[in-house]
Design an enzyme around this catalytic site. Structure first.
Site, mmCIF file in Angstrom:
data_model
loop_
_atom_site.group_PDB
_atom_site.id
_atom_site.type_symbol
_atom_site.label_atom_id
_atom_site.label_comp_id
_atom_site.label_asym_id
_atom_site.label_seq_id
_atom_site.Cartn_x
_atom_site.Cartn_y
_atom_site.Cartn_z
ATOM 1 N N ASP A 246 0.686 1.760 9.143
ATOM 2 C CA ASP A 246 0.310 0.970 10.331
ATOM 3 C C ASP A 246 1.397 1.021 11.424
ATOM 4 O O ASP A 246 1.120 0.741 12.580
ATOM 5 C CB ASP A 246 0.054 -0.490 9.938
ATOM 6 C CG ASP A 246 -0.945 -0.611 8.803
ATOM 7 O OD1 ASP A 246 -1.745 0.333 8.619
ATOM 8 O OD2 ASP A 246 -0.923 -1.635 8.097
ATOM 9 N N SER B 274 5.714 -7.135 1.823
ATOM 10 C CA SER B 274 6.555 -6.875 0.643
ATOM 11 C C SER B 274 7.999 -7.257 0.920
ATOM 12 O O SER B 274 8.681 -7.827 0.066
ATOM 13 C CB SER B 274 6.520 -5.391 0.278
ATOM 14 O OG SER B 274 5.216 -4.999 -0.011
ATOM 15 N N ARG C 82 -22.801 9.822 15.189
ATOM 16 C CA ARG C 82 -22.432 9.757 13.771
ATOM 17 C C ARG C 82 -21.039 9.135 13.669
ATOM 18 O O ARG C 82 -20.239 9.241 14.600
ATOM 19 C CB ARG C 82 -22.397 11.151 13.151
ATOM 20 C CG ARG C 82 -23.745 11.837 13.089
ATOM 21 C CD ARG C 82 -24.648 11.227 12.031
ATOM 22 N NE ARG C 82 -25.866 11.978 11.855
ATOM 23 C CZ ARG C 82 -27.008 11.761 12.512
ATOM 24 N NH1 ARG C 82 -27.070 10.808 13.429
ATOM 25 N NH2 ARG C 82 -28.076 12.495 12.277
ATOM 26 N N MET D 253 -7.405 3.706 10.060
ATOM 27 C CA MET D 253 -6.742 2.478 9.594
ATOM 28 C C MET D 253 -5.682 2.017 10.597
ATOM 29 O O MET D 253 -5.597 2.534 11.699
ATOM 30 C CB MET D 253 -6.109 2.727 8.228
ATOM 31 C CG MET D 253 -7.100 2.732 7.085
ATOM 32 S SD MET D 253 -6.200 2.919 5.536
ATOM 33 C CE MET D 253 -7.494 2.500 4.375
ATOM 34 N N GLY D 254 -4.881 1.077 10.181
ATOM 35 C CA GLY D 254 -3.800 0.589 11.041
ATOM 36 C C GLY D 254 -3.683 -0.921 11.058
ATOM 37 O O GLY D 254 -2.858 -1.481 11.761
ATOM 38 N N ARG D 255 -4.566 -1.564 10.312
ATOM 39 C CA ARG D 255 -4.645 -3.033 10.304
ATOM 40 C C ARG D 255 -4.703 -3.532 11.752
ATOM 41 O O ARG D 255 -5.495 -3.025 12.504
ATOM 42 C CB ARG D 255 -3.464 -3.604 9.523
ATOM 43 C CG ARG D 255 -3.824 -4.917 8.870
ATOM 44 C CD ARG D 255 -2.947 -5.223 7.710
ATOM 45 N NE ARG D 255 -3.552 -4.810 6.464
ATOM 46 C CZ ARG D 255 -2.926 -4.793 5.311
ATOM 47 N NH1 ARG D 255 -1.673 -5.150 5.239
ATOM 48 N NH2 ARG D 255 -3.549 -4.425 4.223
ATOM 49 N N GLN E 236 -5.927 8.834 4.708
ATOM 50 C CA GLN E 236 -4.755 8.740 5.581
ATOM 51 C C GLN E 236 -3.477 8.387 4.830
ATOM 52 O O GLN E 236 -2.378 8.545 5.332
ATOM 53 C CB GLN E 236 -4.986 7.664 6.669
ATOM 54 C CG GLN E 236 -6.069 8.038 7.629
ATOM 55 C CD GLN E 236 -6.669 6.817 8.321
ATOM 56 O OE1 GLN E 236 -6.287 6.482 9.425
ATOM 57 N NE2 GLN E 236 -7.605 6.155 7.677
ATOM 58 N N GLY F 32 0.834 -1.213 0.000
ATOM 59 C CA GLY F 32 0.000 0.000 0.000
ATOM 60 C C GLY F 32 0.859 1.250 0.000
ATOM 61 O O GLY F 32 1.907 1.281 0.633
HETATM 62 O O1 F6P Z 1 -1.417 -1.558 5.473
HETATM 63 C C1 F6P Z 1 -1.826 -0.290 5.105
HETATM 64 C C2 F6P Z 1 -3.324 -0.206 4.994
HETATM 65 O O2 F6P Z 1 -3.668 1.134 4.660
HETATM 66 C C3 F6P Z 1 -4.086 -0.664 6.228
HETATM 67 O O3 F6P Z 1 -4.061 0.292 7.263
HETATM 68 C C4 F6P Z 1 -5.428 -0.930 5.639
HETATM 69 O O4 F6P Z 1 -6.127 -1.890 6.406
HETATM 70 C C5 F6P Z 1 -5.109 -1.497 4.276
HETATM 71 O O5 F6P Z 1 -3.799 -1.044 3.970
HETATM 72 C C6 F6P Z 1 -6.033 -1.088 3.180
HETATM 73 O O6 F6P Z 1 -5.662 -1.769 2.033
HETATM 74 P P1 F6P Z 1 -6.204 -1.432 0.560
HETATM 75 O O7 F6P Z 1 -5.338 -0.328 0.033
HETATM 76 O O8 F6P Z 1 -6.014 -2.699 -0.176
HETATM 77 O O9 F6P Z 1 -7.628 -1.000 0.692
#
Ligand code: F6P
Length: 361
Positions: free
Chosen positions: A140, A117, A276, A182-184, A284, A11
């Protein structure tokens, strides 16, 4: 070392172009190397002719440093060891990638990527005898042995700005605002932006929460006279029963997303508050890198080239205790940097009265 390749993989995030620039400047100015930018990660090395561009000093002038994304393109699909073919089969195309490195007549390769990667690049390097150095990037911030990876700090800045924008509208409408970041599987973005953006509740995957505790925090704020509340939630936080919110794409690949919708409904039920939610998503990852990511990317780029010049391969560059360094790639990807639940940031958040929804609240 005469010919150096650069690729970005996984990503994207802010700061990748600053790293490409730093590598190119150092390699040409200090070591008179020839530098090739490979398009779309390992995909560029699979194509014939190999998809790459020669980078010169003129490429580095102007606005490259300031741009989000990656001028080389990237991909987080298509593992060359299990490449999905058009006919639905899966093929091992690792030898094609290795051949691409040879066709470009590279002496070394710098791969900018996250743990997945780097794992793939390392396996390719081992199989084909490629000279590889890696640079950590991921919003992340979950790679071990480095305090930060490229992209994280800009992502936190974006999330903080989102809270700055949500707070006035929350206060205008007497609402609870939930921001999903995000952040996995790591809660770093939620934790840092939650502190910086004045959140009342931060929910992260590393700390299990109780919905009643979160609801109690919202109710007690109201009793104290506050007419709004800000909640930040990490995308990998589950429901009360531990189920993760996921979005399935048309190819059957799933990713996190949507837990804030569930939380909004439950909090409204339990508190009566109008709620909301905002899912911040890929905002991000895009946009201009903030200065910290430009500096980190520049430091990493210069050091990576110096490692190549010294023929120190199979290493990932790191940032620890205000110093640049490097560790074996294997060591970096075998570890994992989750939020330290006893660390300074969690302690600080608790010290500010921020609720994690756990029993310690
Ligand atoms: O690993 C980076 C990240 O932005 C995560 O935070 C998120 O869950 C994921 O990639 C989103 O992936 P994609 O770009 O495939 O939607």
């Amino acid at each position: 070392m005469k010919r150096l390749g650069i690729l970005t993989s996984g990503g994207d995030c802010a700061g990748l172009n600053a790293a490409i620039r730093a590598i190119t400047l150092r390699a040409i100015q200090q070591y008179a190397m020839e530098v090739y930018g490979i398009y779309q990660g390992t995909h560029g090395l699979m194509r014939r002719p190999v998809s790459a561009i020669k980078l010169d000093l003129s490429f580095c002038t102007g606005d490259l440093l300031r741009h989000g994304g990656t001028v080389l393109g990237t991909t987080n699909k298509g593992d060359p060891f299990a490449y999905p073919m058009l006919d639905g089969t899966v093929k091992n195309l690792s030898e094609e990638v290795i051949e691409g490195y040879r066709l470009l007549e590279l002496d070394a390769l710098i791969g900018i990527g996250g743990d997945g990667s780097q794992d793939i690049l390392r396996r390719l390097a081992q199989q084909g005898g490629l000279n590889l150095v890696t640079i950590p990037k991921t919003i992340d911030d979950d790679l071990s042995h480095t305090e930060h990876s490229i992209g994280f700090m800009t992502a936190v800045d974006v999330a903080t700005e989102a809270l700055d924008r949500l707070q006035p509208t929350a206060a205008s409408h007497d609402r609870v605002m939930i921001l999903e970041v995000m952040g996995r599987d790591a809660g770093h973005i939620a934790l840092a932006s939650g502190i910086a953006g004045g959140a009342d509740v931060i929910l992260i995957p590393e700390i299990p929460y109780l919905m009643n505790t979160v609801a109690q925090k919202i109710i007690s704020l109201r009793e104290e006279g506050r007419n709004f509340a800000l909640v930040v939630v990490s995308e990998a936080v589950g429901t009360e029963s531990g189920e993760k919110a996921k979005i399935m794409d048309l190819h059957g690949k799933s990713r996190y997303g949507g837990i804030s919708h569930y939380l909004a409904d439950r909090l409204t039920e339990l508190t009566g508050a109008e709620t909301r939610f905002t899912v911040l998503g890929h905002v991000q990852r895009g946009g201009q890198p903030i200065f910290q990511d430009r500096v980190l990317a520049s430091v990493f780029g210069v050091h990576a080239v110096d490692l190549i010049a010294q023929e120190k391969f199979d290493r990932m560059v790191t940032w620890q205790n205000r110093q640049v360094g490097d560790v074996p790639i294997k060591q970096a990807i075998e570890g994992y940097q989750a939020v330290d639940i006893h660390g300074a940031l969690v302690k600080t958040a608790r010290g500010l009265g921020i609720c994690f929804g756990d029993e310690n609240f």
